[in-house]
Design an enzyme around this catalytic site. Structure first.
Site, PDB file in Angstrom:
ATOM      1  CG  HIS A  58       7.311  -5.215  -8.304  1.00  0.00           C
ATOM      2  ND1 HIS A  58       8.486  -5.735  -8.674  1.00  0.00           N
ATOM      3  CD2 HIS A  58       7.964  -4.076  -9.061  1.00  0.00           C
ATOM      4  CE1 HIS A  58       9.104  -5.269  -8.938  1.00  0.00           C
ATOM      5  NE2 HIS A  58       8.149  -4.072  -9.901  1.00  0.00           N
ATOM      6  CB  CYS A 106       7.774  -4.827 -12.456  1.00  0.00           C
ATOM      7  SG  CYS A 106       9.071  -3.494 -12.430  1.00  0.00           S
ATOM      8  CG  ASN A 152      12.667  -3.703  -9.255  1.00  0.00           C
ATOM      9  OD1 ASN A 152      11.678  -5.020 -10.257  1.00  0.00           O
ATOM     10  ND2 ASN A 152      11.430  -2.777  -9.934  1.00  0.00           N
TER      11      ASN A 152
END
Ligand code: ACO
Length: 338
Positions: free
Chosen positions: A257, A116, A287
């Protein structure tokens, strides 16, 4: 060696699959509910690629859009960095497939794996090449198709992720004042096992037994990752502000994020600042791993939320465990044409 020059974002783009998967859709295949997912994560829906699609194909429109918005052509790209933990193949790099398909004939190309935090790591590398004058235009793509490696019998992980790609072209700014003015990258490798795919690399052979044990799927220890994430986001923001003699009042927008709305809310609470300072789109995409930050950046620009001269923080964290933050004094690119 040529003069040091800060890098600015010259163009952005993004692409997500058309297919929308709602929380209720997931509740039909795994023991979960819309109420649980919404309240614990902030996710309402996410996108999923169909079986005949791929990360490579999904990334092309995003990359083309970023190049067009930068007002350059594929031949102007010097380097392509594709940040992903779901490449189409172990080899070749997805970046090389993109290089050929786009016609970036003069560009080097490689994949980068920092889960990520991939877009932050990729952007940091791009900035170094631009600062030294080695390259003029670096295309950084952040993209993942995590639904391909999600275990749809594991409610702890499969509800969290969606597929998507974001892209940005970095290049030298108009003047020395604007651009990326710091990079902070970090890792806590002792937490490696918290986000892991046990099989599929070279450590273990892909046996029938391993596949029957579902070891080729992503597993996450949500509680541990949550603890790490809530602390590191605030710590990174604090460190980058302090060492650049800034306060949060100097920052126009934080693009974090998108892993869990509660992580973002916790950062807002720590700094006693309104949640509106953070760009949030986790409700629509979940996500998307390396794609969350460039997708959010593109959407924030489209919505007119970033102006020339604004200080913007890009904040990443995730598998590895890795983390990274980039502060940017925004340049002239504020209005994506496409
Ligand atoms: N639906 C219903 N119940 C669920 C679900 C679900 N989808 N998932 C877990 N539960 C249950 C658990 O089994 C547990 O039940 P139990 O108490 O009977 O054991 C209960 O809900 C609470 O579980 P917790 O783990 O305490 O839930 P929590 O509030 O911590 O939320 C979550 C879990 C959303 C995963 C959270 O921990 C989180 O967001 N973690 C961070 C994720 C992250 O940061 N990812 C970024 C990196 S990812 C990357 O790099 C690829």
């Amino acid at each position: 060696m040529k003069a040091q020059r800060k890098a600015v974002v010259l163009g952005t783009g993004f692409n997500v699959p058309d297919n929308v998967v709602t929380n209720d859709d997931l509740a039909k295949i795994v023991d979960t509910s819309d109420e649980w997912i919404r309240s614990r994560t902030g996710i309402v829906e996410r996108r999923q690629i169909p079986d005949d699609d791929s990360l490579f194909q999904l990334s092309l429109p995003a990359a083309r859009q970023a190049i067009e918005n930068a007002g350059i052509t594929p031949e102007d790209i010097d380097l392509i960095i594709f940040s992903t933990f779901t490449p189409d193949y172990q080899v070749p790099a997805t970046a090389c497939m993109v290089q050929a398909a786009l016609g970036c004939t003069k560009a080097g190309a490689f994949d980068l794996q920092a889960a990520c935090t991939g877009f932050i790591y990729g952007s940091s590398i791009a900035c170094q090449f631009i600062a030294t004058g080695t390259y003029k235009h670096v295309l950084v793509i952040g993209g993942d198709v995590t639904t391909r490696i999600s275990d749809f019998t594991d409610r702890n992980s499969c509800v969290l992720f969606g597929d998507g790609v974001g892209a940005a072209v970095y290049g030298p700014g108009d003047n020395d004042d604007e651009g990326v003015f710091d990079n902070l990258l970090g890792a806590i490798g002792s937490g490696a096992e918290y986000i892991m795919i046990k099989n599929g690399g070279s450590m273990h052979r892909p046996t029938v037994e391993a596949i029957q044990n579902r070891e080729h799927y992503l597993t996450i220890n949500g509680k541990e990752v949550f603890k790490f994430s809530t602390k590191i986001v605030g710590d990174m923001i604090e460190e980058v502000l302090t060492r650049n003699n800034l306060t949060l009042d100097d920052v126009a927008m934080i693009i974090p994020h998108q892993a869990n709305i509660r992580i973002i809310e916790s950062a807002a609470k720590r700094f006693k600042c309104p949640i509106e300072k953070f760009y949030v789109n986790i409700d629509r995409y979940g996500n998307t791993v390396a794609a969350t930050i460039p997708i959010a950046m593109h959407e924030a620009l489209k919505e007119g939320k970033i102006k020339k001269g604004d200080i913007v923080l890009l904040v990443g964290f995730g598998g590895g465990l890795t983390y990274g933050i980039i502060p940017i004094k925004w340049g002239s690119y504020t209005n994506p044409k496409v």
